[in-house]
Write an enzyme that holds these catalytic residues in place. Structure first.
Site, PDB file in Angstrom:
ATOM      1  N   ARG A 105      36.899 -51.924  29.549  1.00 24.16           N
ATOM      2  CA  ARG A 105      36.245 -52.594  28.413  1.00 24.16           C
ATOM      3  C   ARG A 105      37.305 -53.239  27.544  1.00 24.16           C
ATOM      4  O   ARG A 105      38.238 -52.576  27.115  1.00 24.16           O
ATOM      5  CB  ARG A 105      35.496 -51.570  27.548  1.00 24.16           C
ATOM      6  CG  ARG A 105      34.337 -50.948  28.205  1.00 24.16           C
ATOM      7  CD  ARG A 105      33.376 -50.358  27.185  1.00 24.16           C
ATOM      8  NE  ARG A 105      33.978 -49.497  26.177  1.00 24.16           N
ATOM      9  CZ  ARG A 105      33.284 -48.942  25.190  1.00 24.16           C
ATOM     10  NH1 ARG A 105      32.006 -49.170  25.085  1.00 24.16           N
ATOM     11  NH2 ARG A 105      33.871 -48.161  24.339  1.00 24.16           N
ATOM     12  N   THR A 109      35.988 -57.073  22.315  1.00 25.80           N
ATOM     13  CA  THR A 109      34.665 -57.657  22.603  1.00 25.80           C
ATOM     14  C   THR A 109      33.722 -56.654  23.274  1.00 25.80           C
ATOM     15  O   THR A 109      32.517 -56.885  23.331  1.00 25.80           O
ATOM     16  CB  THR A 109      34.808 -58.852  23.565  1.00 25.80           C
ATOM     17  OG1 THR A 109      35.301 -58.349  24.824  1.00 25.80           O
ATOM     18  CG2 THR A 109      35.780 -59.887  23.020  1.00 25.80           C
ATOM     19  N   ASP A 201      36.518 -40.416  24.852  1.00 26.16           N
ATOM     20  CA  ASP A 201      36.819 -41.351  25.944  1.00 26.16           C
ATOM     21  C   ASP A 201      36.897 -40.560  27.252  1.00 26.16           C
ATOM     22  O   ASP A 201      37.794 -39.732  27.441  1.00 26.16           O
ATOM     23  CB  ASP A 201      38.152 -42.058  25.655  1.00 26.16           C
ATOM     24  CG  ASP A 201      38.434 -43.151  26.676  1.00 26.16           C
ATOM     25  OD1 ASP A 201      38.488 -44.322  26.272  1.00 26.16           O
ATOM     26  OD2 ASP A 201      38.583 -42.825  27.880  1.00 26.16           O
ATOM     27  N   ASP A 204      40.190 -40.832  29.373  1.00 23.99           N
ATOM     28  CA  ASP A 204      41.307 -40.125  28.740  1.00 23.99           C
ATOM     29  C   ASP A 204      41.148 -38.618  28.861  1.00 23.99           C
ATOM     30  O   ASP A 204      42.122 -37.890  29.081  1.00 23.99           O
ATOM     31  CB  ASP A 204      41.406 -40.509  27.257  1.00 23.99           C
ATOM     32  CG  ASP A 204      42.032 -41.887  27.066  1.00 23.99           C
ATOM     33  OD1 ASP A 204      42.723 -42.359  27.989  1.00 23.99           O
ATOM     34  OD2 ASP A 204      41.810 -42.486  25.999  1.00 23.99           O
TER      35      ASP A 204
HETATM   36  C1  PRP Z   1      34.452 -46.239  30.035  1.00 26.71           C
HETATM   37  C2  PRP Z   1      33.440 -45.600  30.951  1.00 26.71           C
HETATM   38  C3  PRP Z   1      32.558 -46.759  31.329  1.00 26.71           C
HETATM   39  C4  PRP Z   1      32.586 -47.599  30.088  1.00 26.71           C
HETATM   40  C5  PRP Z   1      31.272 -47.434  29.398  1.00 26.71           C
HETATM   41  O1  PRP Z   1      35.420 -46.916  30.754  1.00 26.71           O
HETATM   42  O2  PRP Z   1      34.007 -44.987  32.067  1.00 26.71           O
HETATM   43  O3  PRP Z   1      33.017 -47.479  32.446  1.00 26.71           O
HETATM   44  O4  PRP Z   1      33.643 -47.119  29.267  1.00 26.71           O
HETATM   45  O5  PRP Z   1      31.184 -48.295  28.310  1.00 26.71           O
HETATM   46  P1  PRP Z   1      30.175 -49.526  28.258  1.00 26.71           P
HETATM   47  O6  PRP Z   1      28.844 -48.994  28.707  1.00 26.71           O
HETATM   48  O7  PRP Z   1      30.196 -49.894  26.813  1.00 26.71           O
HETATM   49  O8  PRP Z   1      30.691 -50.599  29.153  1.00 26.71           O
HETATM   50  P2  PRP Z   1      36.698 -47.584  30.052  1.00 26.71           P
HETATM   51  O9  PRP Z   1      36.453 -49.019  29.773  1.00 26.71           O
HETATM   52  O10 PRP Z   1      37.131 -46.731  28.888  1.00 26.71           O
HETATM   53  O11 PRP Z   1      37.762 -47.576  31.218  1.00 26.71           O
HETATM   54  P3  PRP Z   1      38.446 -46.340  31.982  1.00 26.71           P
HETATM   55  O12 PRP Z   1      37.366 -45.672  32.796  1.00 26.71           O
HETATM   56  O13 PRP Z   1      39.438 -47.018  32.832  1.00 26.71           O
HETATM   57  O14 PRP Z   1      39.042 -45.411  30.968  1.00 26.71           O
HETATM   58  N1  URA Z   2      33.411 -45.005  27.124  1.00 25.01           N
HETATM   59  C1  URA Z   2      33.785 -43.733  26.947  1.00 25.01           C
HETATM   60  O1  URA Z   2      34.647 -43.217  27.682  1.00 25.01           O
HETATM   61  N2  URA Z   2      33.225 -43.030  25.943  1.00 25.01           N
HETATM   62  C2  URA Z   2      32.308 -43.541  25.135  1.00 25.01           C
HETATM   63  O2  URA Z   2      31.819 -42.833  24.235  1.00 25.01           O
HETATM   64  C3  URA Z   2      31.911 -44.878  25.341  1.00 25.01           C
HETATM   65  C4  URA Z   2      32.471 -45.586  26.348  1.00 25.01           C
END
Ligand code: PRP
Ligand code: URA
Length: 210
Positions: A105, A109, A201, A204
Site C-alpha cells: 500500500r 494514497t 500492521d 510487521d
Molecule cells: C497489508 C495487508 C494487506 C493490506 C490491506 O499489506 O497485508 O495486503 O495491507 O490493506 P488495504 O485493504 O487497505 O489494501 P501492506 O501493504 O502493509 O504490505 P505488507 O504485507 O508487505 O506488509
Molecule cells: N494493513 C495492516 O497490516 N493492518 C491494518 O490494520 C490495515 C492494513
C-alpha cells in the site's frame, strides 16, 4: 451485494485471535497463532470442495468412498502478510498449488502497487483461494483479484483474518461474485487506513520488522 460473507466465529478461532491482538504478543507466538487460525479457516472455506467415489479395499471388504475430485486447489497469497495465512492452509492441504501476488500500500494514497505476479500456468482449470490477513480499504485484495481474473480461474474465494466495514463494502462493489471468509469484522478504519481495534500492521507483526 456480496455473494456471500462468512464470519468464522468458532470459539478456537476467536480465542486465538484475541491472543494475537495483544500488542505484547511476541513475534514467534503471533506467527504460530496465525498459522493455527489459518488451518481452521481453511477447514471452513473448503467445505464445498467437490468429491467423487473411489473404490477402496478395507481389511474387511471393498467399498466406494469419497475422495476430492478435479484439479488440485490453488492458494494465492498476497505478499507479504498473506504468507502468514498460507502456511497454516498448507498444513491442512499440503498438495495445493500456490501462487503469489506482490502488493504494497502506498502510505499516502493507500493505493495498491503491484511488484510481483506468479501463479500456476493452468490456473484457469483450478479453484483459487486468495489469502491476506487484512481487509482494510480493500484496495490490495481488489487489485489482486482484478489481476487474477485476467487468468480466468474456475472459481475464486477470499479468506482474511480481520475485515473493516469500509473494506467489506468496497470489496462488494469491486468483486460481488467473490465469497469472503473472515474471523472478525472490526469497527472502522483510522485516518491511515488501519483497522480499529485491529492488531496493527500484520506484515510487521508476523515478521518482526518494526
Ligand atoms: C497489508 C495487508 C494487506 C493490506 C490491506 O499489506 O497485508 O495486503 O495491507 O490493506 P488495504 O485493504 O487497505 O489494501 P501492506 O501493504 O502493509 O504490505 P505488507 O504485507 O508487505 O506488509
Ligand atoms: N494493513 C495492516 O497490516 N493492518 C491494518 O490494520 C490495515 C492494513
Amino acid at each position: 451485494m456480496q455473494k456471500s460473507f462468512t464470519l468464522v466465529d468458532h470459539p478456537l478461532v476467536q480465542h486465538k485471535l484475541t491472543l494475537m491482538r495483544d500488542k505484547t504478543r511476541p513475534t514467534a507466538n503471533f506467527r504460530q497463532l496465525l498459522r493455527e487460525i489459518a488451518l481452521l479457516l481453511a477447514y471452513e472455506v473448503t467445505r464445498d470442495l467437490p468429491t467423487e467415489l473411489r473404490e477402496v479395499e478395507t481389511p474387511l471388504e471393498t467399498m466406494q468412498a469419497p475422495m476430492l475430485s478435479g484439479k488440485k486447489l490453488c492458494f494465492v497469497s498476497v505478499l507479504r502478510a498473506g504468507n502468514g495465512l498460507l502456511d497454516g492452509m498448507l498444513d491442512l492441504i499440503p498438495s495445493a498449488r500456490v501462487g503469489h501476488i506482490g502488493l504494497y500500500r502506498d502510505p499516502d494514497t493507500l493505493e495498491a502497487i503491484e511488484y510481483y505476479y506468479k501463479v500456476p500456468h493452468d490456473i484457469n482449470e483450478r479453484q483459487v483461494i486468495v489469502v491476506d490477513p487484512m481487509l482494510a480499504t480493500a484496495n490490495s485484495v481488489s487489485a489482486a483479484i482484478t489481476r487474477l481474473k485476467k487468468d480466468q480461474p474456475k472459481k475464486i474465494k477470499f479468506v482474511c483474518l480481520l475485515a473493516a466495514p469500509e473494506g467489506v463494502a468496497a470489496f462488494a462493489q469491486a468483486h460481488p461474485d467473490v465469497p469472503v471468509y473472515t474471523a472478525a469484522l472490526d469497527r472502522q478504519l483510522n485516518d491511515h487506513g488501519y483497522i480499529l481495534p485491529g492488531l496493527g500492521d500484520a506484515g510487521d507483526r508476523i515478521y518482526g520488522t518494526r
